[in-house]
Design a protein around this motif. Structure first.
Motif, mmCIF file in Angstrom:
data_model
loop_
_atom_site.group_PDB
_atom_site.id
_atom_site.type_symbol
_atom_site.label_atom_id
_atom_site.label_comp_id
_atom_site.label_asym_id
_atom_site.label_seq_id
_atom_site.Cartn_x
_atom_site.Cartn_y
_atom_site.Cartn_z
ATOM 1 N N ILE A 49 0.823 -1.219 0.000
ATOM 2 C CA ILE A 49 0.000 0.000 0.000
ATOM 3 C C ILE A 49 0.857 1.269 0.000
ATOM 4 O O ILE A 49 0.397 2.333 0.415
ATOM 5 C CB ILE A 49 -1.006 0.019 1.169
ATOM 6 N N LYS A 50 2.074 1.185 -0.477
ATOM 7 C CA LYS A 50 3.013 2.309 -0.455
ATOM 8 C C LYS A 50 2.406 3.599 -1.023
ATOM 9 O O LYS A 50 2.509 4.662 -0.419
ATOM 10 C CB LYS A 50 4.274 1.928 -1.231
ATOM 11 N N LYS A 51 1.750 3.514 -2.167
ATOM 12 C CA LYS A 51 1.151 4.710 -2.787
ATOM 13 C C LYS A 51 0.029 5.282 -1.931
ATOM 14 O O LYS A 51 -0.129 6.489 -1.832
ATOM 15 C CB LYS A 51 0.641 4.388 -4.187
ATOM 16 N N ASP A 52 -0.756 4.401 -1.310
ATOM 17 C CA ASP A 52 -1.832 4.865 -0.430
ATOM 18 C C ASP A 52 -1.268 5.593 0.787
ATOM 19 O O ASP A 52 -1.801 6.621 1.204
ATOM 20 C CB ASP A 52 -2.701 3.696 0.032
ATOM 21 N N LEU A 53 -0.196 5.054 1.367
ATOM 22 C CA LEU A 53 0.441 5.704 2.509
ATOM 23 C C LEU A 53 0.903 7.109 2.140
ATOM 24 O O LEU A 53 0.675 8.068 2.886
ATOM 25 C CB LEU A 53 1.626 4.878 3.024
ATOM 26 N N GLN A 54 1.529 7.241 0.972
ATOM 27 C CA GLN A 54 2.001 8.553 0.514
ATOM 28 C C GLN A 54 0.828 9.501 0.271
ATOM 29 O O GLN A 54 0.853 10.653 0.712
ATOM 30 C CB GLN A 54 2.838 8.409 -0.754
ATOM 31 N N LYS A 55 -0.192 9.007 -0.397
ATOM 32 C CA LYS A 55 -1.365 9.829 -0.715
ATOM 33 C C LYS A 55 -2.080 10.299 0.553
ATOM 34 O O LYS A 55 -2.513 11.443 0.644
ATOM 35 C CB LYS A 55 -2.320 9.013 -1.586
ATOM 36 N N LEU A 56 -2.192 9.412 1.537
ATOM 37 C CA LEU A 56 -2.899 9.731 2.778
ATOM 38 C C LEU A 56 -2.005 10.391 3.828
ATOM 39 O O LEU A 56 -2.477 10.758 4.894
ATOM 40 C CB LEU A 56 -3.526 8.460 3.347
ATOM 41 N N LYS A 57 -0.710 10.490 3.521
ATOM 42 C CA LYS A 57 0.275 11.139 4.398
ATOM 43 C C LYS A 57 0.466 10.404 5.735
ATOM 44 O O LYS A 57 0.550 11.022 6.795
ATOM 45 C CB LYS A 57 -0.060 12.607 4.610
ATOM 46 N N TYR A 58 0.544 9.087 5.639
ATOM 47 C CA TYR A 58 0.881 8.269 6.793
ATOM 48 C C TYR A 58 2.185 7.543 6.516
ATOM 49 O O TYR A 58 2.522 7.249 5.370
ATOM 50 C CB TYR A 58 -0.227 7.257 7.111
ATOM 51 N N LYS A 59 2.914 7.230 7.583
ATOM 52 C CA LYS A 59 4.223 6.603 7.435
ATOM 53 C C LYS A 59 4.176 5.084 7.354
ATOM 54 O O LYS A 59 4.989 4.476 6.670
ATOM 55 C CB LYS A 59 5.131 6.997 8.603
ATOM 56 N N THR A 60 3.226 4.474 8.063
ATOM 57 C CA THR A 60 3.305 3.020 8.190
ATOM 58 C C THR A 60 1.979 2.387 8.582
ATOM 59 O O THR A 60 1.082 3.061 9.094
ATOM 60 C CB THR A 60 4.376 2.639 9.244
ATOM 61 N N VAL A 61 1.899 1.111 8.352
ATOM 62 C CA VAL A 61 0.804 0.299 8.878
ATOM 63 C C VAL A 61 1.200 -0.095 10.295
ATOM 64 O O VAL A 61 2.310 -0.556 10.530
ATOM 65 C CB VAL A 61 0.589 -0.974 8.016
ATOM 66 N N VAL A 62 0.297 0.127 11.241
ATOM 67 C CA VAL A 62 0.594 -0.208 12.637
ATOM 68 C C VAL A 62 -0.244 -1.376 13.147
ATOM 69 O O VAL A 62 0.003 -1.894 14.231
ATOM 70 C CB VAL A 62 0.431 1.012 13.576
ATOM 71 N N SER A 63 -1.245 -1.783 12.356
ATOM 72 C CA SER A 63 -2.040 -2.942 12.759
ATOM 73 C C SER A 63 -2.632 -3.631 11.537
ATOM 74 O O SER A 63 -2.906 -2.989 10.522
ATOM 75 C CB SER A 63 -3.162 -2.543 13.720
ATOM 76 N N ILE A 64 -2.792 -4.924 11.645
ATOM 77 C CA ILE A 64 -3.391 -5.747 10.593
ATOM 78 C C ILE A 64 -4.432 -6.631 11.274
ATOM 79 O O ILE A 64 -4.088 -7.449 12.133
ATOM 80 C CB ILE A 64 -2.336 -6.640 9.898
ATOM 81 N N THR A 65 -5.698 -6.443 10.915
ATOM 82 C CA THR A 65 -6.775 -7.193 11.551
ATOM 83 C C THR A 65 -7.688 -7.791 10.488
ATOM 84 O O THR A 65 -8.219 -7.055 9.651
ATOM 85 C CB THR A 65 -7.617 -6.268 12.462
ATOM 86 N N GLU A 66 -7.868 -9.088 10.520
ATOM 87 C CA GLU A 66 -8.801 -9.700 9.573
ATOM 88 C C GLU A 66 -10.223 -9.332 9.973
ATOM 89 O O GLU A 66 -10.574 -9.361 11.154
ATOM 90 C CB GLU A 66 -8.634 -11.215 9.530
ATOM 91 N N ILE A 67 -11.030 -8.964 8.968
ATOM 92 C CA ILE A 67 -12.427 -8.610 9.200
ATOM 93 C C ILE A 67 -13.306 -9.411 8.242
ATOM 94 O O ILE A 67 -12.825 -9.973 7.260
ATOM 95 C CB ILE A 67 -12.674 -7.086 9.042
ATOM 96 N N SER A 68 -14.571 -9.423 8.516
ATOM 97 C CA SER A 68 -15.510 -10.151 7.663
ATOM 98 C C SER A 68 -15.855 -9.341 6.414
ATOM 99 O O SER A 68 -15.638 -8.121 6.370
ATOM 100 C CB SER A 68 -16.797 -10.440 8.441
#
Length: 88
Positions: A49-68
């Motif tokens: 999601i590198k491009k999404d992080l740049q576009k949204l101005k966030y540095k990193t993913v801090v959590s990964i949670t499976e959802i339905s």
């Protein structure tokens, strides 16, 4: 007889933040991805999601949670999810 393997699509909520601390309780924003498997580590999903992080101005993913699928459809932009690439 040929057996066809069908990959089940799974959904993951990714918590985004600007801290390097990986902690599902401390994220500012989240997005949903569709995937064939669970990400093995944070680097792998950050690269995806590198491009999404740049576009949204966030540095990193801090959590990964499976959802339905229900949660993905009701709490995220379903059209965007369907048009996005699949994490493999």
């Amino acid at each position: 007889m040929k057996v066809e393997v069908i990959n089940m699509i799974r959904y993951f909520e990714l918590g985004l933040g600007n801290s390097v601390e990986e902690n599902w309780e401390n994220f500012d924003y989240s997005i949903c991805i569709k995937a064939e498997r669970e990400p093995s580590n944070f680097k792998e999903v950050n690269d995806f999601i590198k491009k999404d992080l740049q576009k949204l101005k966030y540095k990193t993913v801090v959590s990964i949670t499976e959802i339905s699928e229900y949660e993905a459809k009701n709490f995220f932009d379903w059209d965007a999810i369907m048009n996005a690439p699949v994490f493999k």
